[in-house]
Design an enzyme around this catalytic site. Structure first.
Site, short mmCIF file in Angstrom:
data_model
loop_
_atom_site.label_atom_id
_atom_site.label_comp_id
_atom_site.label_asym_id
_atom_site.label_seq_id
_atom_site.Cartn_x
_atom_site.Cartn_y
_atom_site.Cartn_z
N SER A 19 -16.96 25.18 7.85
CA SER A 19 -18.00 26.08 7.80
C SER A 19 -17.70 27.36 8.03
CB SER A 19 -18.40 24.87 9.17
OG SER A 19 -19.75 25.62 9.33
N GLY A 20 -18.07 28.18 7.23
CA GLY A 20 -18.16 30.07 7.77
C GLY A 20 -18.50 30.31 9.30
N HIS A 21 -19.70 29.67 9.53
CA HIS A 21 -20.38 30.37 11.18
C HIS A 21 -19.48 30.16 12.10
CE1 HIS A 21 -22.65 26.93 13.26
NE2 HIS A 21 -22.37 26.56 11.98
N GLY A 37 -20.60 22.48 7.87
CA GLY A 37 -19.53 21.24 8.49
C GLY A 37 -19.72 20.41 7.96
N SER A 38 -21.31 20.18 8.78
CA SER A 38 -22.04 18.60 8.65
C SER A 38 -21.93 17.89 6.81
CB SER A 38 -23.02 18.64 8.86
OG SER A 38 -23.32 19.02 10.27
N CYS A 91 -25.05 20.71 20.25
CA CYS A 91 -25.77 19.52 19.68
C CYS A 91 -26.09 18.83 20.44
CB CYS A 91 -24.75 18.25 18.60
SG CYS A 91 -23.49 19.96 17.44
N ASN A 95 -14.27 20.25 18.61
CA ASN A 95 -15.10 21.42 19.03
C ASN A 95 -15.56 21.96 20.77
OD1 ASN A 95 -15.86 19.07 18.36
ND2 ASN A 95 -17.99 20.16 18.95
N THR A 131 -27.86 25.38 -7.08
CA THR A 131 -27.65 26.96 -7.31
C THR A 131 -27.12 27.54 -5.94
OG1 THR A 131 -29.21 27.08 -8.74
CG2 THR A 131 -28.49 29.07 -7.94
N GLN A 151 -13.49 23.67 13.00
CA GLN A 151 -12.80 24.63 14.30
C GLN A 151 -11.37 25.21 14.15
OE1 GLN A 151 -14.28 25.39 17.30
NE2 GLN A 151 -16.69 24.71 17.07
C1 LIG Z 1 -19.18 23.07 13.85
C2 LIG Z 1 -18.85 21.83 13.91
C3 LIG Z 1 -19.72 21.26 12.62
C4 LIG Z 1 -20.91 21.56 11.98
O1 LIG Z 1 -21.23 22.65 11.11
P1 LIG Z 1 -22.32 23.14 10.72
O2 LIG Z 1 -21.81 23.76 9.60
O3 LIG Z 1 -22.84 23.40 11.80
O4 LIG Z 1 -23.38 21.27 10.33
C5 LIG Z 1 -18.53 19.84 12.69
N1 LIG Z 1 -17.55 19.48 12.99
C6 LIG Z 1 -17.19 20.37 14.18
C7 LIG Z 1 -16.04 19.53 14.58
C8 LIG Z 1 -17.98 21.45 14.23
O5 LIG Z 1 -17.89 22.36 15.93
#
Ligand SMILES: *Cc1c(COP(=O)(O)O)cnc(C)c1O
Length: 422
Positions: free
Chosen positions: A226-228, A97-98, A351, A178, A264, A206
């Protein structure tokens, strides 16, 4: 204060994931899914299968390489479908996501600069991936307007429209916050941006997998995910960029991702992310209903504790998000004591928890520093149960009462000698 330590250094985490099953000694409740989610069974299986069966370099022209390329194509198609994108080529894979946020903001800024437009609109409660990227753009000569957030944790499309100037090139407003889970009026903001021909980016990290997203109907030009945050491994994400938006590279090198993001590709991670997103989207409604019920139970139960404040609108809110401030205590002590009781929660975002500053999100709502310090975020997932909610509703009030009993300010707050404007 003695904080009990678990017998083994590591929690007794069953092979696959944290759950209550098989936990004989201590209840273990993971309620920090906004920080990260455990890898889902589907994502894990797809990850391992892809690693075995599609280990080639997707840029190679031979069969082994093309097997991996096909995995990427399918993942792109699946993700495009989940968010309502017109074409799979509008999906660009990133490290998370970042990175997606950073690339989106740089892109909007560069596209604007070409036309002599250097004004950017965002909000005070964005994720730091957005706020810090904007800080850098400011140093490079862009002007940034950060919109105030209402006491309910919402910004309005009217605020966005009022802030748009002749030289505005981009608006970036997060889909769902978030920390406090509030869902912004994205479709309305998209409409305003389209009307004024301003690029619209949304950080949907989110939201993806948890809320319905339709980038076309919502007039979204760029979207980060973001996948996680929805059951895939960490270190993989995606940026949607509508056809006609020319991404500026953050990473130069090979011609991967149509020349816009070199390196890659993380093929197993990407395949797992697509599988996790498809699965989350397929069960969104039922899971959402279950989480909403648990969330509302928690909000109702915890708000019975005296001198507490629920942060953020209670309706336009992520199904699994609870965020509450308890006056007279500190979030960090609360977290440690809850952890000792097997409840894994957060105070603000992962964070900021390394620093002693209160969350910028809670401050943006107008909460005083002292109150913002006493925050607790519980973010639920489909793995949580009604028993988890019961346990939390039993334990949290006790821990809050204990911390207040040793708090140097609580007595004065209770007597009304200290009064916070909340
Ligand atoms: C977790 C989060 C991110 C960052 O994503 P990462 O994959 O951890 O870099 C960015 N924006 C929001 C709103 C998030 O919750």
């Amino acid at each position: 204060m003695i904080i009990p330590v678990k017998e083994s250094g590591l929690p007794e985490c069953p092979q696959k994931r944290i759950s209550n099953k098989g936990m004989k000694h201590m209840r273990m409740i993971y309620a920090d899914n906004a920080a990260t989610t455990p890898v889902s069974a589907t994502a894990r299986r797809v990850f391992l299968e892809t690693m075995d069966a599609a280990w080639g370099n997707p840029s190679s022209l031979h069969t082994v390489g093309q097997t991996a390329a096909e995995v990427l194509l399918k993942a792109r198609q699946d993700i495009a479908k989940c968010i309502g994108a017109q074409r799979e080529r509008e999906i660009y894979f990133t490290s998370g996501g970042s990175e997606a946020d950073n690339q989106a903001l740089l892109t909007g800024a560069m596209m604007g600069k070409k036309k002599g437009k250097t004004h950017i609109i965002s909000t005070k409660f964005e994720h730091h991936a957005v706020l810090h990227a904007l800080k850098r753009l400011e140093k490079e000569g862009f002007q940034v307007t950060l919109l105030d957030v209402g006491r309910n944790g919402l910004v309005t499309a009217q605020q966005v429209e009022d802030a748009i100037r002749e030289d505005t090139c981009m608006v970036s407003v997060m889909f769902a916050n978030n920390e406090i889970g509030t869902i912004q009026p994205i479709a309305e903001i998209g409409e305003v941006c389209r009307k004024h021909k301003v690029i619209f980016h949304t950080d949907a990290v989110q939201a993806a997998g948890h809320l319905p997203i339709d980038v076309q109907a919502m007039n979204i030009d760029m979207l980060s995910l973001s996948g996680h945050k929805f059951g895939a491994p960490k270190g993989v994400g995606a940026l949607y960029a509508r056809t006609g938006v020319w991404l500026t590279n953050l990473i130069e090198g090979g011609a991967q991702e149509r020349g816009r993001r070199a390196g890659t590709e993380n093929v197993p991670g990407i395949a797992a992310m697509a599988a996790a997103l498809v699965e989350s989207c397929a069960h969104m409604e039922e899971v959402g209903a279950k989480l909403t019920a648990m969330r509302d139970n928690l909000l109702e139960g915890l708000s019975k504790i005296p001198l507490t404040i629920i942060n953020g609108d209670t309706k336009s809110r992520l199904p699994g998000n609870v965020n509450i401030c308890f006056q007279g205590i500190e979030g960090e002590s609360l977290l440690l004591l809850l952890d000792a009781k097997g409840i894994q929660a957060s105070s603000g975002s992962a964070c900021t928890s390394g620093s002693l500053d209160p969350s910028h999100v809670l401050l943006s709502l107008g909460l005083p520093h002292e109150v913002a310090h006493g925050s607790l975020r519980l973010s639920l997932s489909n793995d949580n149960t009604a028993e988890d909610v019961e346990y939390m509703l039993r334990e949290i009030p006790q821990v809050v009462a204990y911390l207040r009993s040793i708090s140097p300010v609580w007595e004065a707050i209770e007597k009304g000698e200290i009064h916070y404007a909340v």
